[in-house]
Design an enzyme around this catalytic site. Sequence first.
Site, PDB file in Angstrom:
ATOM      1  N   GLU A 284       0.826  -1.210   0.000  1.00 13.60           N
ATOM      2  CA  GLU A 284       0.000   0.000   0.000  1.00 13.60           C
ATOM      3  C   GLU A 284       0.858   1.256   0.000  1.00 13.60           C
ATOM      4  O   GLU A 284       2.009   1.245   0.447  1.00 13.60           O
ATOM      5  CB  GLU A 284      -0.936   0.069   1.225  1.00 13.60           C
ATOM      6  CG  GLU A 284      -2.255  -0.652   1.059  1.00 13.60           C
ATOM      7  CD  GLU A 284      -2.232  -2.027   1.682  1.00 13.60           C
ATOM      8  OE1 GLU A 284      -3.216  -2.760   1.526  1.00 13.60           O
ATOM      9  OE2 GLU A 284      -1.213  -2.367   2.312  1.00 13.60           O
ATOM     10  N   THR A 285       0.245   2.322  -0.502  1.00 16.02           N
ATOM     11  CA  THR A 285       0.804   3.663  -0.430  1.00 16.02           C
ATOM     12  C   THR A 285      -0.264   4.575   0.154  1.00 16.02           C
ATOM     13  O   THR A 285      -1.437   4.485  -0.212  1.00 16.02           O
ATOM     14  CB  THR A 285       1.232   4.164  -1.825  1.00 16.02           C
ATOM     15  OG1 THR A 285       2.285   3.325  -2.321  1.00 16.02           O
ATOM     16  CG2 THR A 285       1.721   5.600  -1.777  1.00 16.02           C
TER      17      THR A 285
END
Length: 286
Positions: A49-50
């Site tokens: 994830e970002t």
Amino acid sequence: MDTSTTQILRYTAFTTDPSGGNPAGVVLDAAELDDDAMLTIAADLGYSETAFVTARDERRRRFTVRYFSPLAEVPFCGHATVAAAVALAEGLGAGPLVFDTPVGEVPVDTGAGADGAVVATLTSVPTSSRPAEAVELDTALAALGWRHEDLDPALPPRVAFGGVHHLVLAAATRGRLADLDYDFDALAEVMRRAGWTTVQLVWRESPDLFHARDPFPVGGVVEDPATGAAAAALGGYLRDLGLVSEPTVVAVRQGEDMGRPSALTVAVGPDDARVRVSGHAVPLPA
């Protein structure tokens, strides 16, 4: 949209060692990025994830945050929350933060740990869990290559929520947990149908120490080295099973079988639906 000038930070969460933990991208000024641009950045990074800070009120230390895996937006992500909180604290100074996320308000406290590195503690949205249905359990076990006999009968399969949903399966032995070789596409399909973000596989070494692995094929990632949202869900799971009779702190060790050891601390009380998950995050080398 041109993202070539976007500043992208890289942190690894739930560790003080850059070679451990779960890497996350952090974009602290994403106000001008549209959905396609955020997904492109997340896909290019390739991390599970970002986190994108799309609005900020520094005076109130309140921030709007969205999360993207390489394949799609995710409603909530614990390790990217910790990474973003540490990045913000390094710029603004330690103290309380509030993240407005797609699943609701998530307070995050930041401060210096015993080793001087910044530690972040997120407070989850209210957790919950329910028994896993027979069909969804059977299909998940088949995709994992597990049998019912591989499960710990003292910790029944449940679907747990700590911002997003996870199927929690407790292995009867550490060896079963270590031997993870699953059908990526089959498990991804099971999870998409059920709406699960990860499958949280755990082994209980003692009442206050769990080992975990989290397949994440729906995000395009074989396995997460550290999963803060699943740790919050696990805390609610333990509470719902009546295994927490007083305020308790549980350690979760994850990523060990991947060579990226991670340490998550989970604080749960018998009468509080919110769970607190703590950990460090450190920048990754450029």
